[in-house]
Design a protein around this motif. Sequence first.
Motif, PDB file in Angstrom:
ATOM      1  N   PRO A   1       0.811  -1.217   0.000  1.00  0.00           N
ATOM      2  CA  PRO A   1       0.000   0.000   0.000  1.00  0.00           C
ATOM      3  C   PRO A   1       0.851   1.277   0.000  1.00  0.00           C
ATOM      4  O   PRO A   1       2.068   1.224  -0.011  1.00  0.00           O
ATOM      5  CB  PRO A   1      -0.800  -0.124   1.299  1.00  0.00           C
ATOM      6  N   ARG A   2       0.148   2.399   0.050  1.00  0.00           N
ATOM      7  CA  ARG A   2       0.770   3.724   0.134  1.00  0.00           C
ATOM      8  C   ARG A   2       1.626   4.052  -1.074  1.00  0.00           C
ATOM      9  O   ARG A   2       2.655   4.724  -0.966  1.00  0.00           O
ATOM     10  CB  ARG A   2       1.574   3.876   1.430  1.00  0.00           C
ATOM     11  N   VAL A   3       1.209   3.585  -2.243  1.00  0.00           N
ATOM     12  CA  VAL A   3       1.926   3.917  -3.471  1.00  0.00           C
ATOM     13  C   VAL A   3       1.633   5.363  -3.852  1.00  0.00           C
ATOM     14  O   VAL A   3       0.493   5.834  -3.716  1.00  0.00           O
ATOM     15  CB  VAL A   3       1.534   2.964  -4.607  1.00  0.00           C
ATOM     16  N   LYS A   4       2.629   6.066  -4.334  1.00  0.00           N
ATOM     17  CA  LYS A   4       2.514   7.470  -4.711  1.00  0.00           C
ATOM     18  C   LYS A   4       2.772   7.617  -6.200  1.00  0.00           C
ATOM     19  O   LYS A   4       3.873   7.355  -6.677  1.00  0.00           O
ATOM     20  CB  LYS A   4       3.484   8.330  -3.909  1.00  0.00           C
ATOM     21  N   TYR A   5       1.735   8.034  -6.931  1.00  0.00           N
ATOM     22  CA  TYR A   5       1.861   8.296  -8.358  1.00  0.00           C
ATOM     23  C   TYR A   5       0.643   9.084  -8.773  1.00  0.00           C
ATOM     24  O   TYR A   5      -0.457   8.854  -8.269  1.00  0.00           O
ATOM     25  CB  TYR A   5       1.944   6.986  -9.147  1.00  0.00           C
ATOM     26  N   ASN A   6       0.805  10.051  -9.666  1.00  0.00           N
ATOM     27  CA  ASN A   6      -0.291  10.971  -9.978  1.00  0.00           C
ATOM     28  C   ASN A   6      -0.836  10.847 -11.396  1.00  0.00           C
ATOM     29  O   ASN A   6      -1.721  11.622 -11.772  1.00  0.00           O
ATOM     30  CB  ASN A   6       0.174  12.407  -9.766  1.00  0.00           C
ATOM     31  N   PHE A   7      -0.300   9.906 -12.197  1.00  0.00           N
ATOM     32  CA  PHE A   7      -0.682   9.884 -13.612  1.00  0.00           C
ATOM     33  C   PHE A   7      -1.178   8.504 -14.032  1.00  0.00           C
ATOM     34  O   PHE A   7      -0.774   7.986 -15.067  1.00  0.00           O
ATOM     35  CB  PHE A   7       0.518  10.323 -14.464  1.00  0.00           C
ATOM     36  N   TRP A   8      -2.098   7.952 -13.272  1.00  0.00           N
ATOM     37  CA  TRP A   8      -2.631   6.637 -13.561  1.00  0.00           C
ATOM     38  C   TRP A   8      -3.393   6.620 -14.887  1.00  0.00           C
ATOM     39  O   TRP A   8      -4.010   7.622 -15.276  1.00  0.00           O
ATOM     40  CB  TRP A   8      -3.567   6.180 -12.447  1.00  0.00           C
ATOM     41  N   GLY A   9      -3.376   5.460 -15.549  1.00  0.00           N
ATOM     42  CA  GLY A   9      -4.213   5.261 -16.721  1.00  0.00           C
ATOM     43  C   GLY A   9      -5.634   4.970 -16.299  1.00  0.00           C
ATOM     44  O   GLY A   9      -6.010   5.166 -15.133  1.00  0.00           O
ATOM     45  N   GLN A  10      -6.422   4.439 -17.242  1.00  0.00           N
ATOM     46  CA  GLN A  10      -7.839   4.218 -16.948  1.00  0.00           C
ATOM     47  C   GLN A  10      -8.074   2.947 -16.156  1.00  0.00           C
ATOM     48  O   GLN A  10      -9.138   2.753 -15.577  1.00  0.00           O
ATOM     49  CB  GLN A  10      -8.638   4.184 -18.267  1.00  0.00           C
ATOM     50  N   GLY A  11      -7.087   2.067 -16.120  1.00  0.00           N
ATOM     51  CA  GLY A  11      -7.224   0.812 -15.400  1.00  0.00           C
ATOM     52  C   GLY A  11      -8.042  -0.205 -16.176  1.00  0.00           C
ATOM     53  O   GLY A  11      -8.690   0.102 -17.188  1.00  0.00           O
TER      54      GLY A  11
END
Length: 119
Positions: free
Chosen positions: A102-112
């Motif tokens: 957990p606690r992953v840091k990222y601001n540019f995720w795709g649509q999943g």
Amino acid sequence: QVQLVDSGGGSVQAGESLRLSCEVSEYIRDNYCMGWFRQAPGKEREGVATIDDGTATYLDSVKGRFTISKDNTKNTVYLQMNNLKPEDTAMYYCAPVCWIGPRVKYNFWGQGTQVTVSS
């Protein structure tokens, strides 16, 4: 920032398999770490698998069932998921992040891509 297109999810029965794909908008070098992450409803996003210069790392709960790989010629990262369990149900994302848990840091995720496993 890099663009990410996740695909391959679906609805399956427990014990079945799925292969997720993530197309990356730029060339993936061998030493370019990529990871797969998931977020179930009401839960925090967590890292489940990473691959860095050929070395793969997995969340304990998926070890022996999931395999991450990448094809540099296709700028694509894969997650082969075997023996799926209902607790694997989540939205899955890839990202250029090396993080397990957990606690992953990222601001540019795709649509999943949604994975739903029924018992």
